[in-house]
Motif scaffolding. Structure first.
Motif, short mmCIF file in Angstrom:
data_model
loop_
_atom_site.label_atom_id
_atom_site.label_comp_id
_atom_site.label_asym_id
_atom_site.label_seq_id
_atom_site.Cartn_x
_atom_site.Cartn_y
_atom_site.Cartn_z
N VAL A 1 -22.43 119.20 24.67
CA VAL A 1 -22.91 120.38 23.94
C VAL A 1 -21.72 121.18 23.40
O VAL A 1 -20.60 121.10 23.92
N ASP A 2 -22.01 121.94 22.35
CA ASP A 2 -20.99 122.78 21.74
C ASP A 2 -20.77 123.99 22.65
O ASP A 2 -21.67 124.79 22.86
N ASN B 1 -16.49 117.17 16.98
CA ASN B 1 -17.87 117.43 17.43
C ASN B 1 -18.92 116.50 16.84
O ASN B 1 -20.10 116.78 16.89
N VAL C 1 -21.13 115.58 19.64
CA VAL C 1 -22.07 116.64 20.02
C VAL C 1 -23.31 116.60 19.13
O VAL C 1 -24.43 116.75 19.58
N GLY D 1 -28.44 116.92 26.88
CA GLY D 1 -27.45 117.98 27.11
C GLY D 1 -26.15 117.49 27.69
O GLY D 1 -25.44 118.26 28.35
N SER E 1 -32.47 127.30 21.75
CA SER E 1 -32.63 126.60 20.47
C SER E 1 -33.79 127.14 19.63
O SER E 1 -33.79 127.03 18.42
N CYS F 1 -33.85 118.84 23.08
CA CYS F 1 -33.53 117.64 23.85
C CYS F 1 -34.60 116.58 23.65
O CYS F 1 -35.80 116.85 23.78
N CYS G 1 -30.53 124.59 30.75
CA CYS G 1 -29.77 123.66 29.91
C CYS G 1 -29.74 124.17 28.47
O CYS G 1 -30.76 124.55 27.89
N GLN G 2 -28.54 124.18 27.89
CA GLN G 2 -28.36 124.65 26.52
C GLN G 2 -29.18 123.82 25.53
O GLN G 2 -29.58 124.29 24.48
N LYS G 3 -29.44 122.56 25.91
CA LYS G 3 -30.12 121.63 24.99
C LYS G 3 -31.64 121.81 24.99
O LYS G 3 -32.33 121.26 24.12
#
Lengths: 317, 529
Positions: free
Chosen positions: A207-208, A195, A198, A204, A217, A109, A103-105
């Protein structure tokens, strides 16, 4: 406004009348967990994580929506509070995909952060999960409904922009989800990719997309710059790794800074070593475009060229 | 312009016509004091205040309402009483909100009165949504003017000039009759500008609900009137301080408003002497379920459940054993047979873990499975949760999933503890009353019918024989081998030679019960166990 004295976790604190318990606690360094609270947004008390115990009241109260009273004695981590908070968090985890690895977050998160703090894990069950709905239609925002915890921050921040109010709750109960307009995609809706949503999403779910797969991150370093596009001067983080500026991250829209796509693109072009191609939405379709079009500089650039050439031909300095 | 004299004239003209019409129908007794009551045993044991005009007057004729003293209380309030005096009287009467919470009406009105504001609102909560409840519907359909009159009096008392009736769209007849009533009241001059020539203005508009149970919750109802999604607000302020469009707002239930004119007609002391000390007056119940005489019952507060279920309701149907009574709808609890002598008032029901609620009363007999009842109510709540707060949105879903497992025979060791803990969390942590009370059907059935939960989880049996997955059909030695069961079986899972004992293949049986019905009554060899 008169001041109010109260005690939070044994510490005495004096705050202005009308302050919430959560904000009062923050002033003495006590951070009460909260997922739906944002000082810039309307208080909705939906996530129920910020519950605290107030002496003299047998019911738990949400600290975001309860105002301080003179002589109040508050416990933010009593056994009852912690047990209930853990149950509420676990309920969120039970509906959340176990995807922190990719997950990008991750690292940013809040659900992950609180699960860590309260020692909670994903658990297997054969009950319902949120349906896997992924909106990939926008080049700027990835909307992953399966990860959404329905805190509603995105809906509230979107509603602060007049003529916008793109995001909304749809359906109800467990089937609730965040929809764009009347069930459009990010692309076909009236979303202008500012955004804001966002920046306020605690998980997540929003997300951008231009940061995806670039770095985690916790990697790299960042510095904050102000956008030069207009007088609001919205804040952006320039994230760099190995001496290269990799991405531009919008900071939340505070102090009247509204955020917009043009400003973000402007900042990307200005700072990034390899900015990705910009996109414009035309009649509900995203189309790749040129930087001068994306930043509405077409006419201006021509004019500058023309002026410069006149200057050149007349030989003026 | 209408005056009290004109009201009196209408009454004088209309009253004989009304009495003549009623005598022709013959369903009422007209008493010496002028009161008209429905005759018959079912009504004899009731005391009707909120329902006093139901099935007596023609709801589409305002004159008939006037003929039974309608709008005289309003006239009296407007010309002879100050707002403060009205509020004092309502406080003194002890009237409490009939929507379920039992909040003192006078106190609520006083709060709204105390805020000085250019605009205040009165709202009638007519979003009656409990399954099987139809108290408000009956009042709206049969006596809409009593609600209007109560609202106008309230508006005058708190200083509001605008009222909304939030009525569910699933009540088309109620909507129609309210519309007619509002038109007639305006035409006559008891609603609108310069009411009864006193200079007081009050207007009422209808707002139709779109089928969300949660909009019966005051703040969600307000959001809905404001044109927003019907989700409850967090209560930073009381609605009587900042409600509709942030203005002081009174939300009362239909039945509460219907009580108001009577309090002024008959006097505070008369009213106070009905019911109990802490819960004066009467309460309307929708008596339904496995009861002989189902219908609306209005009795003084403090009447015992036994009197309502047995004396008025005639007990259970077909001589079945009475098992429990459920009060308060999906937010309420199941009260077992041994607590049948509990008086029905706010405090007593609260003590035994149930609630008064808006007045749903479901009678259950020995064939009702209490685990399945809890599942039924949770299913309703899960459907109706707005999705705003985590404990209700996520928690009720998990509670329902657990109960669904129990009735399917898939309960496990430790499930009861998990059910108890999650019920507690949902109750403790939810935002609004829908969530806070969602677990009550579970909590009360766990409290009074733990044996049934254990039977489902550990023995995989449903003692009431109601949970299909846990019952089996079995053919006893009484079988005469006629083959009727095998012929009736839709999946051909019964085998046996003619004149010999037949056997059901349990693995293939779909538990439809066709064999049991087909077995000759004299033989009755097929049993459910």
């Amino acid at each position: 406004m008169s001041d109010v004295k109260l005690t939070i976790d044994g510490q005495k604190v004096t705050v202005a009348n009308g302050t919430s318990i959560l904000e009062a606690a923050k002033q003495i360094g006590i951070k009460i967990p909260a997922l739906c609270y944002d000082p810039n947004l309307e208080v909705v008390a939906a996530c129920r994580l910020c519950i605290v115990e107030i002496e003299g009241s047998n019911k738990l109260q949400t600290s975001c929506s309860t105002r301080v009273k003179e002589g109040m004695v508050v416990h933010t981590e009593s056994e009852k509070v912690v047990e209930t908070r853990k149950d509420v968090l676990q309920l969120l985890l039970d509906s959340h995909p176990n995807d922190c690895l990719t997950c990008q977050k991750a690292g940013d998160c809040f659900l992950q952060k609180y699960a860590y703090e309260y020692d909670l894990k994903f658990r297997e069950h054969d009950g319902a999960m949120r349906p896997e709905l992924l909106d990939t239609s926008s080049p700027y925002i990835l909307k992953d409904d399966a990860k959404c915890i329905l805190c509603g921050k995105c809906v509230r921040t979107c509603a602060q922009v007049s003529e916008r109010q793109v995001l909304t709750f749809a359906e109800r109960g467990y089937d609730t989800y965040i929809a764009c307009d009347a069930n459009q995609t990010l692309e076909t809706s009236s979303c202008v990719s500012c955004n804001r949503c966002v920046t306020v999403c605690p998980v997540g779910a929003l997300v951008d997309k231009r940061q995806l797969s670039k770095l985690r991150s916790w990697e790299g370093s960042s510095r904050v710059v102000n956008c030069k596009r207009c007088d609001y001067g919205c804040e952006f983080e320039i994230v760099s790794k190995d001496n290269k500026n990799i991405s531009v991250v919008a900071k939340p829209p505070t102090n009247g800074r509204p955020l917009c796509l043009k400003g973000r693109l402007n900042t990307e072009l200005e700072y990034l070593n390899q900015p990705e191609a910009p996109y414009r939405k035309i009649d509900g379709r995203f189309e790749e475009t040129t930087w001068s079009k994306a930043l509405s500089l077409d006419g201006i650039l021509e004019k500058i060229e023309k002026m410069d050439s006149i200057k050149g031909s007349t030989g003026e300095e | 312009m209408i005056t009290v004299e004109k009201l009196k004239k209408i009454k004088k003209e209309q009253r004989p016509l009304l009495e003549k019409r009623l005598r022709e129908i013959g369903n009422v007794d007209i008493k010496e004091d002028g009161s008209i009551v429905l005759n018959g045993d079912y009504y004899k044991k009731q005391l009707r205040i909120a329902l006093k005009n139901c099935e007596i007057i023609d709801p589409n004729n305002i004159k008939e309402y006037i003929a039974v003293d309608g709008y005289f209380a309003l006239a009296d309030c407007l010309s002879n009483m100050s707002p403060k005096e009205i509020i004092e009287d309502i406080k003194e009467s002890g009237l409490r909100g009939r929507g379920g919470a039992g909040f003192p009406t006078g106190k609520k009105w006083e709060t709204a009165y105390s805020y000085d504001d250019d605009q205040k609102y009165m709202i009638a909560n007519a979003d009656e949504g409990d399954p099987g409840a139809f108290m408000d519907r009956s009042i709206l359909e049969n006596d809409p003017h009593s609600v209007l009159e109560g609202m106008i009096i309230g508006g005058y008392a708190v200083g509001a000039d605008k009222g909304f009736i939030y009525v569910r769209a699933e009540y088309p007849l109620a909507v129609e009759r309210l519309q007619i009533a509002i038109e007639q009241a305006k035409e006559l001059g008891v609603l609108g500008n310069n009411i009864l020539g006193t200079g007081f203005n009050f207007d009422i508009e209808l707002r139709l609900g779109a089928g969300a149970f949660v909009c019966g919750e005051g703040t969600a109802l307000i959001e809905s009137i404001e044109g927003k999604r019907g989700m409850p607000r967090t209560k930073i302020y009381r609605t009587s301080h900042k409600g509709l469009w942030e203005k002081p707002t009174i939300i009362n239930n239909v039945e509460t408003y219907a009580n108001v004119p009577v309090i002024f007609q008959k006097g505070v002391n008369w009213y106070k002497n009905i019911g109990t000390e802490k819960s004066p007056g009467t309460k309307v119940f929708a008596l339904v379920g496995k009861v002989e005489n189902a219908g609306l019952v209005e009795v003084p507060m403090g009447t015992t459940l036994r009197e309502i279920v047995f004396d008025i309701g005639g007990g259970t149907q077909n001589g079945k054993k009475f098992k429990a009574v459920q009060t308060g709808g999906p937010s309420g609890g199941c009260i077992p047979a041994d607590l049948i002598d509990t008086p029905v008032d706010f405090e007593s029901l609260d003590e035994i873990g149930s609630i008064m609620g808006s007045g749903g009363m479901v009678v259950m007999d020995e064939d009702t499975c209490m685990v399945d009842i809890a599942r039924y109510f949770l299913d309703f709540t899960v459907d109706e949760s707005c999705g705003k707060c985590v404990p209700c949105r996520e928690g009720t879903k998990r509670l329902l999933e657990m109960l669904e497992r129990f009735v399917a025979g898939k309960g496990e060791e430790g499930d009861i503890e998990r059910l108890e803990r999650l019920s507690n969390t949902v109750t403790e942590a939810s935002l609004c009353s829908l969530g806070k009370t969602a677990a009550t059907p579970i909590v009360t059935t766990l409290k009074y019918f733990m044996d049934e939960y254990k039977a489902h989880i550990y023995d995989k049996k449903c003692p009431a024989g109601a949970c299909q997955a846990l019952v089996e059909y079995f053919i006893t030695d009484d079988c005469i081998g006629c083959g009727a069961c095998a012929k009736a079986c839709p999946v051909d899972c019964i085998s046996g030679e003619k004149k010999e004992l037949h056997v059901i293949d349990q693995d293939r049986c779909i538990k439809c019960g066709a064999c049991m019905e087909a077995c000759p009554p004299k033989v009755s060899a097929v049993i459910k166990r």
